[in-house]
Design a protein around this motif. Structure first.
Motif, PDB file in Angstrom:
ATOM      1  N   PRO A 144       8.712   6.225   5.407  1.00 13.64           N
ATOM      2  CA  PRO A 144       7.414   5.716   4.948  1.00 13.64           C
ATOM      3  C   PRO A 144       7.543   5.013   3.598  1.00 13.64           C
ATOM      4  O   PRO A 144       8.459   5.284   2.827  1.00 13.64           O
ATOM      5  CB  PRO A 144       6.555   6.979   4.828  1.00 13.64           C
ATOM      6  CG  PRO A 144       7.547   8.087   4.616  1.00 13.64           C
ATOM      7  CD  PRO A 144       8.779   7.691   5.383  1.00 13.64           C
TER       8      PRO A 144
ATOM      9  N   ARG B  87       5.773   4.036  -0.129  1.00 16.48           N
ATOM     10  CA  ARG B  87       4.818   4.596  -1.088  1.00 16.48           C
ATOM     11  C   ARG B  87       4.549   3.575  -2.191  1.00 16.48           C
ATOM     12  O   ARG B  87       5.403   2.731  -2.506  1.00 16.48           O
ATOM     13  CB  ARG B  87       5.337   5.900  -1.689  1.00 16.48           C
ATOM     14  CG  ARG B  87       5.532   7.019  -0.667  1.00 16.48           C
ATOM     15  CD  ARG B  87       5.729   8.352  -1.360  1.00 16.48           C
ATOM     16  NE  ARG B  87       4.481   8.820  -1.961  1.00 16.48           N
ATOM     17  CZ  ARG B  87       4.417   9.727  -2.941  1.00 16.48           C
ATOM     18  NH1 ARG B  87       5.540  10.219  -3.445  1.00 16.48           N
ATOM     19  NH2 ARG B  87       3.259  10.118  -3.425  1.00 16.48           N
TER      20      ARG B  87
ATOM     21  N   ARG C 177      -4.108  10.159  -5.778  1.00 19.87           N
ATOM     22  CA  ARG C 177      -2.953  10.510  -4.948  1.00 19.87           C
ATOM     23  C   ARG C 177      -2.826   9.569  -3.754  1.00 19.87           C
ATOM     24  O   ARG C 177      -1.738   9.357  -3.237  1.00 19.87           O
ATOM     25  CB  ARG C 177      -3.075  11.955  -4.471  1.00 19.87           C
ATOM     26  CG  ARG C 177      -3.061  12.972  -5.619  1.00 19.87           C
ATOM     27  CD  ARG C 177      -3.112  14.382  -5.107  1.00 19.87           C
ATOM     28  NE  ARG C 177      -1.947  14.701  -4.308  1.00 19.87           N
ATOM     29  CZ  ARG C 177      -1.760  15.874  -3.681  1.00 19.87           C
ATOM     30  NH1 ARG C 177      -2.683  16.816  -3.777  1.00 19.87           N
ATOM     31  NH2 ARG C 177      -0.685  16.092  -2.972  1.00 19.87           N
ATOM     32  N   LYS C 178      -3.969   9.020  -3.314  1.00 21.88           N
ATOM     33  CA  LYS C 178      -3.976   8.068  -2.214  1.00 21.88           C
ATOM     34  C   LYS C 178      -4.819   6.872  -2.622  1.00 21.88           C
ATOM     35  O   LYS C 178      -5.924   7.024  -3.146  1.00 21.88           O
ATOM     36  CB  LYS C 178      -4.532   8.699  -0.933  1.00 21.88           C
ATOM     37  CG  LYS C 178      -3.652   9.809  -0.360  1.00 21.88           C
ATOM     38  CD  LYS C 178      -4.205  10.309   0.975  1.00 21.88           C
ATOM     39  CE  LYS C 178      -3.285  11.365   1.580  1.00 21.88           C
ATOM     40  NZ  LYS C 178      -3.786  11.829   2.909  1.00 21.88           N
TER      41      LYS C 178
ATOM     42  N   ALA D 176      10.020   5.830   0.512  1.00 19.69           N
ATOM     43  CA  ALA D 176       9.676   7.128  -0.074  1.00 19.69           C
ATOM     44  C   ALA D 176      10.844   7.782  -0.802  1.00 19.69           C
ATOM     45  O   ALA D 176      10.641   8.472  -1.811  1.00 19.69           O
ATOM     46  CB  ALA D 176       9.155   8.052   1.022  1.00 19.69           C
TER      47      ALA D 176
ATOM     48  N   TYR E 133       3.725   7.616  -8.454  1.00 22.55           N
ATOM     49  CA  TYR E 133       3.824   7.251  -7.041  1.00 22.55           C
ATOM     50  C   TYR E 133       2.596   7.758  -6.310  1.00 22.55           C
ATOM     51  O   TYR E 133       2.052   8.826  -6.629  1.00 22.55           O
ATOM     52  CB  TYR E 133       5.089   7.858  -6.424  1.00 22.55           C
ATOM     53  CG  TYR E 133       6.376   7.353  -7.047  1.00 22.55           C
ATOM     54  CD1 TYR E 133       6.920   6.135  -6.662  1.00 22.55           C
ATOM     55  CD2 TYR E 133       7.048   8.096  -8.024  1.00 22.55           C
ATOM     56  CE1 TYR E 133       8.100   5.669  -7.217  1.00 22.55           C
ATOM     57  CE2 TYR E 133       8.230   7.635  -8.590  1.00 22.55           C
ATOM     58  CZ  TYR E 133       8.742   6.422  -8.185  1.00 22.55           C
ATOM     59  OH  TYR E 133       9.913   5.961  -8.753  1.00 22.55           O
TER      60      TYR E 133
ATOM     61  N   ASP F 266       0.426   7.698  -2.234  1.00 19.69           N
ATOM     62  CA  ASP F 266       0.421   7.332  -0.815  1.00 19.69           C
ATOM     63  C   ASP F 266      -0.566   6.204  -0.580  1.00 19.69           C
ATOM     64  O   ASP F 266      -1.524   6.020  -1.342  1.00 19.69           O
ATOM     65  CB  ASP F 266       0.032   8.548   0.038  1.00 19.69           C
ATOM     66  CG  ASP F 266       1.078   9.642  -0.016  1.00 19.69           C
ATOM     67  OD1 ASP F 266       2.276   9.307  -0.127  1.00 19.69           O
ATOM     68  OD2 ASP F 266       0.702  10.828   0.039  1.00 19.69           O
TER      69      ASP F 266
ATOM     70  N   ASN G 166      -0.136   3.053   7.529  1.00 18.08           N
ATOM     71  CA  ASN G 166       1.072   3.614   8.127  1.00 18.08           C
ATOM     72  C   ASN G 166       2.199   2.609   7.951  1.00 18.08           C
ATOM     73  O   ASN G 166       2.678   2.002   8.899  1.00 18.08           O
ATOM     74  CB  ASN G 166       0.850   3.929   9.606  1.00 18.08           C
ATOM     75  CG  ASN G 166       2.041   4.630  10.225  1.00 18.08           C
ATOM     76  OD1 ASN G 166       2.855   5.235   9.530  1.00 18.08           O
ATOM     77  ND2 ASN G 166       2.159   4.539  11.541  1.00 18.08           N
TER      78      ASN G 166
END
Length: 299
Positions: free
Chosen positions: A166, A168, A181-182, A246, A258, A260, A265
């Protein structure tokens, strides 16, 4: 003089009897005697002195026996060395990897297992971008290379799946969204993106640009970085933001965070490249371990 003459001579010297030596060698006594006579004629000296109970080495035979044993040992060693090399158990394996691949634990695990399985093979490691590594693979400077797999496969190169990783986000700590965080990718539409040049890393570049387009915007091209670790450093210096595999999050640099991607996706494939239809045993052994590890990780 042939190696069989050396073996015949040493067998007779050890047994001190032509008949017993012939039985040990699995040949007839007359042919063995003929071979010994032929060897003596070739050397121009008598190697054995005949007695009523067998044969004894002459002074010339004693001298010849010393080097004959060494020659036979050297021949055996040469045979074993050739066979070991043919099985890929010795020699040198040249491995290349991109800067991003080096951080993936699958890479270090594979190299570790290969070294444990083939400790007599020396490894050389070379870092480069995808274009460089594929060129080195093509001209024989590399045997295998860990690269980020794109949509196209160069002629003469085989790719072996290693992992899907993935992506990031990496942002400077001063960024307004740094504490989240996202983060939705569209929220970074006005930020410059720090990227590697496309000619150096086309797959990574295209994955990032493609993700931005899928999110509904064309990324603002910021400062280009010479290698992936430099991307993180440039983000820390507030040149912009970026997307990284990642595993690169292991790089802990002061001034970056960092996060998400929210509702995203985004991933990138890691592959092991080799020349197609390679018959080099040490390369085939490395690929076999890679295939085994990949199959094991899927179960």
């Amino acid at each position: 003089m042939e190696l069989r003459h050396i073996r015949y001579f040493l067998a007779v010297a050890e047994e001190r009897n032509v008949t017993r030596a012939a039985e040990k060698l699995g040949i007839g006594q007359p042919p063995l005697s003929q071979q010994i006579h032929a060897l003596e004629d070739e050397l121009g000296v008598r190697l054995f002195r005949r007695t009523g109970h067998g044969v004894l080495l002459t002074e010339a035979g004693e001298a010849f026996a010393v080097d004959a044993k060494r020659l036979l040992d050297d021949a055996r060693h040469a045979i074993k060395s050739a066979q070991s090399a043919g099985r890929g158990e010795t020699g040198q394996l040249n491995i290349g990897f991109t800067g991003s691949a080096a951080f993936n634990p699958v890479v270090s695990n594979l190299i570790r297992q290969y070294r444990q399985s083939y400790p007599a093979v020396s490894l050389t490691l070379a870092e480069g971008n995808t274009a460089q590594l594929l060129a080195y693979l093509d001209d024989g400077r590399l045997d295998v290379a860990f690269v980020r797999l794109g949509s196209q496969s160069p002629a003469g190169v085989a790719f072996h799946h290693i992992a899907v990783e993935p992506m990031r986000l990496v942002l400077p700590t001063t960024h307004p969204l740094a504490k989240r965080r996202k983060i939705p990718l569209i929220a970074l539409a006005k930020d410059p993106f720090v990227l590697l040049p496309r000619d150096a890393s086309p797959t990574l570049h295209d994955v990032i640009v493609g993700a931005c387009r899928d999110a509904g915007f064309e990324p603002v091209m910021g400062q280009q970085a010479p290698q992936l670790s430099s991307v993180v450093n440039l983000v820390a210096a507030e040149f912009g933001v970026s997307l990284v595999p990642a595993s690169v999050c292991q790089i802990q640099v002061e001034g970056v965070v960092y996060a998400d991607v929210l509702r995203g996706n985004i991933s990138i494939r890691l592959a092991l490249a080799s020349r197609k239809n390679t018959s080099i045993a040490k390369t085939a052994n490395f690929l076999a371990i890679a295939d085994h590890l990949t199959a094991t990780s899927r179960t």
